[in-house]
Design a protein around this motif. Structure first.
Motif, PDB file in Angstrom:
ATOM      1  N   ASP A 146      -4.922   7.954  15.918  1.00 39.14           N
ATOM      2  CA  ASP A 146      -3.546   7.747  15.470  1.00 39.14           C
ATOM      3  C   ASP A 146      -3.038   6.350  15.813  1.00 39.14           C
ATOM      4  N   ALA A 147      -3.965   5.442  16.131  1.00 40.93           N
ATOM      5  CA  ALA A 147      -3.543   4.088  16.473  1.00 40.93           C
ATOM      6  C   ALA A 147      -3.508   3.220  15.212  1.00 40.93           C
ATOM      7  N   LEU A 148      -3.089   1.992  15.388  1.00 36.61           N
ATOM      8  CA  LEU A 148      -3.007   1.042  14.282  1.00 36.61           C
ATOM      9  C   LEU A 148      -4.360   0.874  13.575  1.00 36.61           C
ATOM     10  N   LEU A 149      -4.356   1.007  12.260  1.00 35.76           N
ATOM     11  CA  LEU A 149      -5.582   0.833  11.479  1.00 35.76           C
ATOM     12  C   LEU A 149      -5.411  -0.349  10.531  1.00 35.76           C
ATOM     13  N   LEU A 150      -6.319  -1.323  10.657  1.00 39.65           N
ATOM     14  CA  LEU A 150      -6.272  -2.513   9.797  1.00 39.65           C
ATOM     15  C   LEU A 150      -7.336  -2.348   8.729  1.00 39.65           C
ATOM     16  N   LEU A 151      -6.937  -2.382   7.470  1.00 41.15           N
ATOM     17  CA  LEU A 151      -7.903  -2.196   6.385  1.00 41.15           C
ATOM     18  C   LEU A 151      -8.005  -3.469   5.570  1.00 41.15           C
ATOM     19  N   GLU A 152      -9.236  -3.917   5.387  1.00 43.48           N
ATOM     20  CA  GLU A 152      -9.444  -5.134   4.612  1.00 43.48           C
ATOM     21  C   GLU A 152      -9.862  -4.746   3.195  1.00 43.48           C
ATOM     22  N   GLU A 153      -9.058  -5.118   2.229  1.00 40.95           N
ATOM     23  CA  GLU A 153      -9.348  -4.912   0.808  1.00 40.95           C
ATOM     24  C   GLU A 153      -9.979  -3.560   0.482  1.00 40.95           C
ATOM     25  N   PRO A 154      -9.252  -2.471   0.666  1.00 45.36           N
ATOM     26  CA  PRO A 154      -9.836  -1.147   0.414  1.00 45.36           C
ATOM     27  C   PRO A 154     -10.188  -0.928  -1.057  1.00 45.36           C
ATOM     28  N   GLU A 155      -9.730  -1.805  -1.950  1.00 46.62           N
ATOM     29  CA  GLU A 155      -9.958  -1.591  -3.389  1.00 46.62           C
ATOM     30  C   GLU A 155     -11.362  -1.984  -3.833  1.00 46.62           C
ATOM     31  N   LEU A 156     -12.133  -2.668  -2.979  1.00 42.92           N
ATOM     32  CA  LEU A 156     -13.442  -3.163  -3.399  1.00 42.92           C
ATOM     33  C   LEU A 156     -14.354  -2.042  -3.890  1.00 42.92           C
ATOM     34  N   ALA A 209       0.105  13.482   7.834  1.00 49.40           N
ATOM     35  CA  ALA A 209      -0.555  14.327   8.816  1.00 49.40           C
ATOM     36  C   ALA A 209      -0.667  13.599  10.163  1.00 49.40           C
ATOM     37  N   ARG A 210      -1.061  12.342  10.131  1.00 48.39           N
ATOM     38  CA  ARG A 210      -1.220  11.563  11.353  1.00 48.39           C
ATOM     39  C   ARG A 210      -0.296  10.376  11.245  1.00 48.39           C
ATOM     40  N   LYS A 211       0.487  10.143  12.229  1.00 45.78           N
ATOM     41  CA  LYS A 211       1.464   9.053  12.167  1.00 45.78           C
ATOM     42  C   LYS A 211       0.757   7.726  12.437  1.00 45.78           C
ATOM     43  N   ARG A 212      -0.224   7.429  11.646  1.00 48.12           N
ATOM     44  CA  ARG A 212      -1.030   6.260  11.909  1.00 48.12           C
ATOM     45  C   ARG A 212      -0.541   5.079  11.075  1.00 48.12           C
ATOM     46  N   GLN A 213      -0.255   3.970  11.734  1.00 45.60           N
ATOM     47  CA  GLN A 213       0.200   2.796  10.994  1.00 45.60           C
ATOM     48  C   GLN A 213      -0.968   2.118  10.288  1.00 45.60           C
ATOM     49  N   LEU A 214      -0.731   1.717   9.045  1.00 41.15           N
ATOM     50  CA  LEU A 214      -1.775   1.056   8.268  1.00 41.15           C
ATOM     51  C   LEU A 214      -1.316  -0.337   7.889  1.00 41.15           C
ATOM     52  N   ILE A 215      -2.131  -1.319   8.159  1.00 40.27           N
ATOM     53  CA  ILE A 215      -1.857  -2.653   7.633  1.00 40.27           C
ATOM     54  C   ILE A 215      -3.037  -3.009   6.743  1.00 40.27           C
ATOM     55  N   ILE A 216      -2.743  -3.272   5.477  1.00 36.02           N
ATOM     56  CA  ILE A 216      -3.786  -3.325   4.454  1.00 36.02           C
ATOM     57  C   ILE A 216      -3.738  -4.669   3.726  1.00 36.02           C
ATOM     58  N   SER A 217      -4.826  -5.400   3.762  1.00 34.27           N
ATOM     59  CA  SER A 217      -4.854  -6.625   2.958  1.00 34.27           C
ATOM     60  C   SER A 217      -5.424  -6.274   1.594  1.00 34.27           C
ATOM     61  N   THR A 218      -4.915  -6.909   0.557  1.00 27.59           N
ATOM     62  CA  THR A 218      -5.385  -6.566  -0.786  1.00 27.59           C
ATOM     63  C   THR A 218      -5.209  -7.714  -1.775  1.00 27.59           C
ATOM     64  N   HIS A 219      -6.035  -7.678  -2.828  1.00 22.29           N
ATOM     65  CA  HIS A 219      -5.924  -8.616  -3.945  1.00 22.29           C
ATOM     66  C   HIS A 219      -5.488  -7.871  -5.196  1.00 22.29           C
ATOM     67  N   SER A 220      -5.321  -6.561  -5.067  1.00 21.85           N
ATOM     68  CA  SER A 220      -5.289  -5.729  -6.264  1.00 21.85           C
ATOM     69  C   SER A 220      -3.876  -5.413  -6.724  1.00 21.85           C
ATOM     70  N   ASP A 221      -3.564  -5.751  -7.987  1.00 29.86           N
ATOM     71  CA  ASP A 221      -2.248  -5.349  -8.481  1.00 29.86           C
ATOM     72  C   ASP A 221      -2.232  -3.856  -8.771  1.00 29.86           C
ATOM     73  N   ALA A 222      -3.423  -3.281  -9.038  1.00 30.70           N
ATOM     74  CA  ALA A 222      -3.474  -1.839  -9.279  1.00 30.70           C
ATOM     75  C   ALA A 222      -3.064  -1.069  -8.027  1.00 30.70           C
ATOM     76  N   LEU A 223      -3.510  -1.554  -6.860  1.00 33.67           N
ATOM     77  CA  LEU A 223      -3.173  -0.886  -5.603  1.00 33.67           C
ATOM     78  C   LEU A 223      -1.660  -0.882  -5.392  1.00 33.67           C
ATOM     79  N   LEU A 224      -1.002  -1.948  -5.854  1.00 33.10           N
ATOM     80  CA  LEU A 224       0.434  -2.093  -5.630  1.00 33.10           C
ATOM     81  C   LEU A 224       1.258  -1.688  -6.842  1.00 33.10           C
TER      82      LEU A 224
END
Lengths: 196, 384
Positions: free
Chosen positions: B278-288, B308-323
């Motif tokens: 439940d700690a901070l999760l850093l995701l690099e470009e999950p759209e690949l 379900a889990r109060k886990r903070q997500l910081i996500i880097s992305t290039h994708s307009d579809a993701l956003l």
């Protein structure tokens, strides 16, 4: 001192973006953001939203007329639910933004490597300027121009493999909206609208 | 707990950043604007706080020294500083604030040392270094209290939080060809090489329930997938994932992870990480390696897993579809823009024209991504 103007640019594709940015630079408008680049259909779905957005930030939209029936009054009635906001500027190129490139006659001819006389004098009157550019490029003296702008024999593509980037690069470096406006009424109208 | 605000000075390509963060935070920017460098702020704090092999000296050394970390724009002020606020949620006041400043010794070993280390708990300052002891013995400033168990009792929650940060940049090929590559697994396994081992170490019931949830989520993306299981090879004992696909040959049997597509593997590992901890999760470009139809379902999927889990997500992305999800709040997106002195970081909804467009019903992806493409991309294709 006048305050620098800023606007959101809404365009169909990369060539229109390059053209729009160049015109804005000439008219001392700062491009804050570019929206679109997904073709005309996308702009159509977003036209009314962008008009509403203009209430908060000026918007300039560049659209190809493409067909006779899509003249500006018709666009206004079919694309937008209400009247255009004062800070929304609709710029329609007749028939395609490519005619504005052809309108910078001598410079474009030297870019293509063809005699200037072959470039139409009144590009606004041509039904399909993009097709015309490709057919002119086919007559180019330079092999690279022929390879990059003209689709290969049997290809289903309408333009060559590097058509967009080549035109974008040329527009950014050489194209002059002022020279071109002398031969294209639709461009002259656009520049007049944005200069005020 | 989540990070609700981050302030950095002279960190890599950022001269000055001060932004609020939410439970789900996206970072967008063109190539080389520093998306990974921004994520690295949190990895740096984690590396300091880590009990095993951690500490300030190691965290700086593994990044190539202060000269590699400090912004090139930092000419008159050679200090790097990082401050994070931690709170129960993005709309609540901060419970903790941790702040450090780092410089390099001018002479001798040229070690990094602390210019300050401060901690506040509910507005009350519980640590303020350098203190009298530090002034008496300058050597002490080469270590943070964050890395010393016997010194950080007063803010152990902060230590625990920072050291549990996870960074993920999944590379399916590394997982699939793990045997052939026999690569060294980087500490904390950000590339997912040891993913199967991690699954193997989890207790059987948890594995079952997680795989069941992943299976359900996966059906959206890979409709022909029917069942997902964890097994061990009966000969080598190696852990494996296997899936049953509905197939034109019903007896086609189970497929192992080395036969999964890149996209499927990535999604499985991604979903597993969301369910783990439940700690901070850093995701690099999950759209690949995922197609746009799936990518635009990721944002709501993240939100659901977060319920379900109060886990903070910081996500880097290039994708307009993701956003492109209309449910994404302009405050959930950080926009990185290159400027004269390093990269500017701004919250999307703080940018005037973005706010106007959001109010008119456009999605963040439509507004923010075209502009993050560098102005000169077209020239890339013109290279002779």
């Amino acid at each position: 001192m006048t305050r620098a103007r800023a606007a959101i640019l809404a365009v169909e594709d990369a060539v229109a973006q390059a053209v729009g940015e160049k015109i804005c630079a000439k008219c001392a408008i700062d491009v804050a953001r570019v929206i679109g680049l997904k073709g005309k259909g996308y702009l159509k779905t977003r036209a009314d939203g962008l008009n509403r957005a203009a209430a908060g930030f000026p918007v300039i939209m560049f659209v190809d007329q493409d067909r006779k029936q899509d003249c500006p009054p018709n666009l206004l009635s079919t694309w937008f639910a209400g009247p255009l906001k004062r800070s929304f500027t609709l710029c329609v190129s007749v028939m395609e933004v490519e005619s504005w490139l052809l309108a910078d006659r001598a410079a474009f001819a030297s870019f293509l490597g063809i005699p200037a006389a072959k470039v139409p004098e009144r590009p606004d009157l041509i039904p399909r300027p993009k097709e015309r550019i490709v057919s002119l490029a086919r007559q180019s003296r330079h092999k690279t121009t022929r390879i990059t702008l003209v689709p290969a024999e049997g290809s289903t593509a309408a333009v060559g493999p590097q058509y967009n980037p080549c035109l974008v690069d040329w527009v950014a470096r050489k194209w002059s909206p002022r020279r071109a406006a002398r031969r294209s009424e639709s461009l002259a109208r656009t520049v007049r609208k944005l200069e005020v | 707990m989540i990070v609700t605000r981050v302030q950095v000075k002279n960190w890599r390509n950022f001269q000055q950043v001060d932004v609020a963060l939410r439970e789900r935070q996206f970072i967008v920017g063109a190539n080389a604007t520093g998306k990974s460098n921004l994520l690295d702020v949190f990895r740096f704090l984690r590396d300091i706080a880590r009990t095993e092999g951690g500490g300030l000296q190691q965290a700086v050394r593994s990044r190539g020294g202060i000269s590699k970390l400090r912004s090139l724009a930092a000419r008159s002020d050679p200090e790097i500083s990082i401050t994070v606020d931690l709170a129960a949620s993005s709309d609540e006041p901060a419970i903790w604030r941790y702040s450090i400043g780092v410089r390099q010794q001018a002479r001798g070993h040229r070690q990094p040392y602390l210019t300050h280390e401060r901690v506040w708990h509910n507005d009350e300052q519980v640590l303020d270094r350098p203190d009298a002891d530090d002034r008496a013995d300058a050597e002490r400033l080469t270590q943070t209290y964050l890395e010393q168990i016997n010194a950080n009792e007063a803010f152990r929650d902060v230590v625990r939080f920072l050291e549990s940060t996870t960074y993920l940049h999944l590379v399916p090929q590394l997982l699939r060809h793990a045997d052939a590559i026999q690569g060294r697994v980087v500490e904390d396994d950000p590339f997912g090489q040891g993913f199967l081992e991690r699954v193997a170490r989890t207790d059987t019931r948890t594995v079952k329930s997680r795989l069941r949830r992943i299976e359900l989520a996966l059906r959206i993306a890979v409709p022909q997938l029917k069942q997902l299981e964890f097994t061990r090879d009966s000969v080598t004992g190696r852990p494996h994932l296997q899936a049953l696909y509905s197939h034109w040959r019903p007896k086609a049997g189970w497929q192992r992870e080395d036969q999964f597509s890149d996209g499927t593997l990535r999604l499985i590992a991604l979903l597993w990480s969301l369910l783990e901890g439940d700690a901070l999760l850093l995701l690099e470009e999950p759209e690949l390696s995922l197609n746009a139809g799936i990518v635009n379902k990721l944002a709501p999927l993240f939100a659901r897993m977060q319920r379900a889990r109060k886990r903070q997500l910081i996500i880097s992305t290039h994708s307009d579809a993701l956003l492109s999800e209309p449910g994404i709040d302009g405050r959930e997106v950080l926009v990185l823009t290159p400027a004269a002195e390093g990269t500017d970081v701004r919250i999307a909804s703080d940018i005037e024209e973005v706010r106007a467009l959001l109010a008119a019903g456009l999605t963040v992806g439509e507004i923010v991504v075209p502009r993050t493409a560098p102005a000169k991309t077209e020239q890339l294709v013109l290279i002779k």
